[in-house]
Design a protein around this motif. Structure first.
Motif, short mmCIF file in Angstrom:
data_model
loop_
_atom_site.label_atom_id
_atom_site.label_comp_id
_atom_site.label_asym_id
_atom_site.label_seq_id
_atom_site.Cartn_x
_atom_site.Cartn_y
_atom_site.Cartn_z
N LEU A 35 3.07 4.36 -10.55
CA LEU A 35 2.70 3.00 -10.17
C LEU A 35 3.06 2.65 -8.73
N TRP A 36 4.03 3.34 -8.15
CA TRP A 36 4.39 3.12 -6.74
C TRP A 36 3.38 3.89 -5.91
N ARG A 37 2.55 3.21 -5.13
CA ARG A 37 1.47 3.87 -4.39
C ARG A 37 1.57 3.56 -2.91
N LYS A 38 1.29 4.58 -2.11
CA LYS A 38 1.29 4.39 -0.65
C LYS A 38 0.10 3.57 -0.18
N ASP A 39 -0.98 3.57 -0.96
CA ASP A 39 -2.17 2.80 -0.55
C ASP A 39 -2.08 1.32 -0.94
N ASN A 40 -0.99 0.91 -1.58
CA ASN A 40 -0.71 -0.48 -1.92
C ASN A 40 -1.66 -1.11 -2.94
N LEU A 41 -2.45 -0.30 -3.64
CA LEU A 41 -3.40 -0.87 -4.59
C LEU A 41 -2.71 -1.60 -5.74
N TYR A 42 -1.49 -1.20 -6.06
CA TYR A 42 -0.77 -1.84 -7.16
C TYR A 42 0.28 -2.82 -6.67
N ASP A 43 0.20 -3.24 -5.43
CA ASP A 43 1.14 -4.25 -4.95
C ASP A 43 1.04 -5.52 -5.80
N ILE A 44 -0.15 -5.82 -6.26
CA ILE A 44 -0.35 -6.85 -7.28
C ILE A 44 -1.19 -6.19 -8.36
N CYS A 45 -0.63 -6.08 -9.55
CA CYS A 45 -1.30 -5.35 -10.62
C CYS A 45 -0.96 -5.98 -11.96
N LEU A 46 -1.98 -6.35 -12.69
CA LEU A 46 -1.79 -6.87 -14.04
C LEU A 46 -2.26 -5.82 -15.03
#
Length: 109
Positions: free
Chosen positions: A41-52
């Motif tokens: 879930l920790w991603r360098k592309d920040n896609l999950y910075d906000i994730c439901l």
């Protein structure tokens, strides 16, 4: 702050999601490392910075019916998801500001 009524949990580097149908933790949050196949879930592309995490195949959970569907930020190059729903940061904020703990996201084909 996006909403006063939605619980938010910061993602940590050891957070994952089990997508291994052999695991008793299938389609559940897991701590890493784990022996089961999983998504980090920790991603360098920040896609999950906000994730439901939507409740697809959660209640009841059945193997081979698909793992989680996440509602997350879209890739800056508009790359497709692997079955999730992705929106821009602007749209995510606009949507979440209208939500509370009773809000529902309905997906229609």
């Amino acid at each position: 702050r996006l909403s006063a009524n939605i619980q938010m949990v910061p993602i940590k580097k050891d957070y994952g999601w089990c997508d291994d149908t052999r695991s008793p933790l299938y389609n559940r949050f897991v701590r890493l490392p784990t022996k089961w196949n999983h998504e980090i879930l920790w991603r360098k592309d920040n896609l999950y910075d906000i994730c439901l995490v939507l409740d697809h195949n959660q209640f009841p959970r059945k193997r081979n019916r698909g793992s989680a569907i996440f509602f997350h930020l879209k890739h800056p190059e508009n790359k497709p998801t692997e079955g999730c729903i992705a929106v821009s940061l602007e749209h995510m904020i606009r949507i979440l500001r209208q939500c509370d703990s009773q809000s529902r996201i309905n997906i229609h084909p």
